[in-house]
Structures are given as structure tokens and as C-alpha cells.
Design a protein around this motif. Sequence first.
Motif, PDB file in Angstrom:
ATOM      1  N   THR A 133       0.842  -1.197   0.000  1.00 19.31           N
ATOM      2  CA  THR A 133       0.000   0.000   0.000  1.00 19.31           C
ATOM      3  C   THR A 133       0.880   1.253   0.000  1.00 19.31           C
ATOM      4  O   THR A 133       0.562   2.251  -0.648  1.00 19.31           O
ATOM      5  CB  THR A 133      -0.953   0.020   1.212  1.00 19.31           C
ATOM      6  OG1 THR A 133      -0.201  -0.029   2.424  1.00 19.31           O
ATOM      7  CG2 THR A 133      -1.907  -1.170   1.173  1.00 19.31           C
ATOM      8  N   GLN A 134       2.017   1.188   0.717  1.00 20.34           N
ATOM      9  CA  GLN A 134       2.970   2.308   0.712  1.00 20.34           C
ATOM     10  C   GLN A 134       3.642   2.445  -0.650  1.00 20.34           C
ATOM     11  O   GLN A 134       3.854   3.556  -1.145  1.00 20.34           O
ATOM     12  CB  GLN A 134       4.029   2.082   1.791  1.00 20.34           C
ATOM     13  CG  GLN A 134       3.519   2.180   3.222  1.00 20.34           C
ATOM     14  CD  GLN A 134       3.296   3.614   3.661  1.00 20.34           C
ATOM     15  OE1 GLN A 134       3.765   4.549   3.033  1.00 20.34           O
ATOM     16  NE2 GLN A 134       2.557   3.793   4.744  1.00 20.34           N
TER      17      GLN A 134
ATOM     18  N   THR B 231     -10.006  -0.773  -2.093  1.00 24.55           N
ATOM     19  CA  THR B 231      -8.818  -1.227  -2.816  1.00 24.55           C
ATOM     20  C   THR B 231      -8.759  -2.746  -2.958  1.00 24.55           C
ATOM     21  O   THR B 231      -7.819  -3.280  -3.548  1.00 24.55           O
ATOM     22  CB  THR B 231      -7.530  -0.751  -2.113  1.00 24.55           C
ATOM     23  OG1 THR B 231      -7.512  -1.262  -0.772  1.00 24.55           O
ATOM     24  CG2 THR B 231      -7.456   0.764  -2.078  1.00 24.55           C
TER      25      THR B 231
ATOM     26  N   ARG C  12       2.408   1.624  -3.545  1.00 22.32           N
ATOM     27  CA  ARG C  12       1.410   2.193  -4.468  1.00 22.32           C
ATOM     28  C   ARG C  12       1.304   3.707  -4.282  1.00 22.32           C
ATOM     29  O   ARG C  12       1.231   4.468  -5.257  1.00 22.32           O
ATOM     30  CB  ARG C  12       0.060   1.523  -4.221  1.00 22.32           C
ATOM     31  CG  ARG C  12      -1.029   1.917  -5.220  1.00 22.32           C
ATOM     32  CD  ARG C  12      -2.278   1.117  -4.917  1.00 22.32           C
ATOM     33  NE  ARG C  12      -3.241   1.191  -6.000  1.00 22.32           N
ATOM     34  CZ  ARG C  12      -4.477   1.636  -5.878  1.00 22.32           C
ATOM     35  NH1 ARG C  12      -4.908   2.087  -4.706  1.00 22.32           N
ATOM     36  NH2 ARG C  12      -5.297   1.645  -6.912  1.00 22.32           N
ATOM     37  N   ARG C  13       1.311   4.137  -3.017  1.00 24.64           N
ATOM     38  CA  ARG C  13       1.230   5.572  -2.739  1.00 24.64           C
ATOM     39  C   ARG C  13       2.467   6.302  -3.269  1.00 24.64           C
ATOM     40  O   ARG C  13       2.361   7.395  -3.840  1.00 24.64           O
ATOM     41  CB  ARG C  13       1.086   5.789  -1.223  1.00 24.64           C
ATOM     42  CG  ARG C  13       0.751   7.219  -0.825  1.00 24.64           C
ATOM     43  CD  ARG C  13       0.448   7.321   0.673  1.00 24.64           C
ATOM     44  NE  ARG C  13      -0.743   6.555   1.026  1.00 24.64           N
ATOM     45  CZ  ARG C  13      -0.728   5.505   1.846  1.00 24.64           C
ATOM     46  NH1 ARG C  13       0.400   5.098   2.384  1.00 24.64           N
ATOM     47  NH2 ARG C  13      -1.838   4.872   2.123  1.00 24.64           N
ATOM     48  N   CYS C  14       3.639   5.699  -3.095  1.00 25.26           N
ATOM     49  CA  CYS C  14       4.876   6.316  -3.602  1.00 25.26           C
ATOM     50  C   CYS C  14       4.846   6.432  -5.123  1.00 25.26           C
ATOM     51  O   CYS C  14       5.310   7.435  -5.686  1.00 25.26           O
ATOM     52  CB  CYS C  14       6.081   5.488  -3.172  1.00 25.26           C
ATOM     53  SG  CYS C  14       6.466   5.573  -1.410  1.00 25.26           S
TER      54      CYS C  14
ATOM     55  N   GLN D 107       2.134   6.667  -6.995  1.00 26.22           N
ATOM     56  CA  GLN D 107       1.159   7.699  -7.341  1.00 26.22           C
ATOM     57  C   GLN D 107       1.706   9.096  -7.071  1.00 26.22           C
ATOM     58  O   GLN D 107       1.371  10.052  -7.781  1.00 26.22           O
ATOM     59  CB  GLN D 107      -0.143   7.473  -6.550  1.00 26.22           C
ATOM     60  CG  GLN D 107      -0.913   6.233  -6.980  1.00 26.22           C
ATOM     61  CD  GLN D 107      -2.093   5.932  -6.078  1.00 26.22           C
ATOM     62  OE1 GLN D 107      -2.154   6.390  -4.937  1.00 26.22           O
ATOM     63  NE2 GLN D 107      -3.046   5.150  -6.579  1.00 26.22           N
ATOM     64  N   ASP D 108       2.569   9.213  -6.052  1.00 19.64           N
ATOM     65  CA  ASP D 108       3.188  10.510  -5.729  1.00 19.64           C
ATOM     66  C   ASP D 108       4.425  10.783  -6.587  1.00 19.64           C
ATOM     67  O   ASP D 108       5.123  11.787  -6.368  1.00 19.64           O
ATOM     68  CB  ASP D 108       3.587  10.544  -4.250  1.00 19.64           C
ATOM     69  CG  ASP D 108       2.382  10.559  -3.315  1.00 19.64           C
ATOM     70  OD1 ASP D 108       1.276  10.878  -3.796  1.00 19.64           O
ATOM     71  OD2 ASP D 108       2.553  10.246  -2.125  1.00 19.64           O
TER      72      ASP D 108
END
Length: 386
Positions: free
Chosen positions: A131-132, A333, A134-136, A138-139
Motif C-alpha cells: 500500500t505504501q 482497494t 502504491r502511494r509512492c 502515485q506521488d
Amino acid sequence: MLPGVGVFGTGEIANVLVPLLREKGFEVRAIWGRTLKEAKETASSQNVAFHTNVIDEVLLRKDVDLVFIVCQPFLHAEISVKALGIGKHVVCDKPAGLHQMDAMKMVRASQYYPTLISLVNHPLRFLPAFTQMRRCLQDELIGPLAAVALMDVRVQMGTLFPEKYNWMCDAQMGGGALNLVGSVVDLVTFLLQQQAVRVHGVLRSYTKTTAAINGIRQITAPDFCNFQMELSSGTLVTVALHSHTVPAKSFSQEVLVYGSKGHLVVRGGDLFVLKEGQPKEEAVYVDVQDLHFATNNSLLPRPYIKGLCKMVGALKEAFGSRESSWIKAPVSTAATFEDGLYVQAVVEAIRKSNETRQWQRVQLTTDTPLNHDQIIRYGYARMPTM
């Protein structure tokens, strides 16, 4: 109020799942097994009051509103469709049936009953490291998501096969490394938000017999799988799954994503980043959480168990709303039945590639099963009996 749970299955996942459900506050009301003996043994060991080998005896119980299907894959579609038709929420283990037609039946049923939860258990989506990651992505920590050029996945684990011969030993029943392939294919979609256009794969069954399985029936399920996927944007994904080269119960997992400004990598349950110009990797997330119950005797890898734990926690949050029977946000998700259908299409293409020794296009079926109307109406026919 959390719904009562019925669990279909008596294997490794069921024996891990029941304690997880109880830890999160769910009441497990019933256990189903292929034989009455298996059901009784699991119910007794997990302290569940009701057990049966009849599917409808679980589905028709008024105190069961959520079912977890963790049994043999050839039963996944049948139980999922029946459960939705009777008004039960469904979480089905991977794969979504044995073929795309099975998965399509599940998709149609979920579309027919949109007010019910219908999810596929791909627990890596809930593992904090992913999940981290995926966030990285997207960022744009390692550059634009569209500029990701390569993803490399390597999984090594101990034996996939149980002490007694069962469906996990049979290639036609979805056993062996093919079960892991689905999780990896789904993880790629979850992280990169792209689907495969074509694939090339090699499957091998190196383990034919074991100390306990050495009679007339031999193991046909693959314990080695290497495949490549070309995604819609041109990104190349390479995957290596081995279970015949390491000791039993060992597990190692490495998932690398190479972007235009560096790479992200998950090793086990930890996430690291190497940015352009940096001399070494930096830790982004380190997994220090421990499970609250013993899993030493389970063949399931700990990252999968931890992901399953997080998924059950998300379900608790989804059903904990006072405003409605459940809310979507906590499980937004999670993998849907549509995701399960796509994974089946990729797995079928990998099988075909192994047979032809050529690249194969991923072809997603859009055909409705011939008995679709009867399948959907089954629920209405059974509803009055509740």
C-alpha cells in the motif's frame, strides 16, 4: 453489528482465517468441508459449533450473512453465485474458479446484486509495504507512473504441496505455482494500474512425488513458473516463482519497480527506495508489526497472512458503519470479481504460452454463460426458504 460468518474450506487458509476473524470481532457460525470428517475435525479444532458437508446448510443459516470461500477452486463459482443469490456477502479466495467462464458467472452475479460485498481474496493488496509502494508510485517518488519501464518479481518458497494428495497437487484443479501466479498478476495491476496485453510463460513440474505422495497418483501441478507480461503502456514485467529449490516453510519475496528517477523495492514486508543520484537505498517502510497468534505450523507465507489480517480488519471497518449495513471505502482497494476475471484471462494465456512456446495475447471473455439466467434466478427460488 458485525455479520455472522460461514467458512467454506478446511485447509491451511481456513485454519488461519478463523482465528483472524475472531480476533477482529466476527463470530464464525459454520464450517463446511468436502467430507463430514474434514468439517468435523476443523470445527472441533477451531471451536466452531456447526459443521457440515452440505453447501446449502451453511448458506441457508439465518445467522450467516458473510461467507469466506477458501475451498477447492472448482467450487468457487458455484458457492459464490448461490451465496449472492440468497443475499449473503462473499469473499472468495483466489482463483475465481478454474476458467474464465467460472469467473464470468461470478461477475454477472455480483453485478446483479450490487448491494452485496463480492471480493476476491488477494491479500497482498493490503500488506502495508505494498500500500505504501502504491502511494509512492502515485506521488511520483521515482518519476511518473507512465514512465515505469520495468517491474521484476521474484518469489521463492518452500513446498506448495500438503502431506496428503489433494487439489493443490493437480494442475487441472488450479494447484501448485498457478495459485501464486494469480496473486502476482493482481499485484501488478494494483501497483501500476495497468493490464497485460500479451504474455510469455514457462511452467514446470519438478516435484513429481514426495515422501508422503508416492503412490499411483503423482503431482502434476507446477512448482516452477517464469513468465513475462507486456502491459498496455509497454512496461515489461518479469516474474520468477520457485518452490523446489529452497527448504520447506522458507519464503523470500522481492518486488522491484524501476522508474525514470530511481527504483522502489519490497523485500519481505519492508519497502526501500533508491532515488537517482543516491549512493544506497533508504527505508520507506519497515514492518515491525507482529501477529497476535501462532502461525509457525502454517505453510502460508507470513506476508500473505499479514495481508489477510489487514483485509479482515478492513471488512470489520466496512461493516462497522451505523448509517448503513456496510460502507465501501474501507474495502475500496480490494480485488473485485472483475479483477478475478482478468487474472483468469492472464493465467489462461500463460498456460497457452507454455504449450505453444510463443507469446500469447490476453483475451478477456465477454460471453455470458449459457445457464446465466438459471444461475441468477437460483437466489430468488431459495429466498423464501430462509
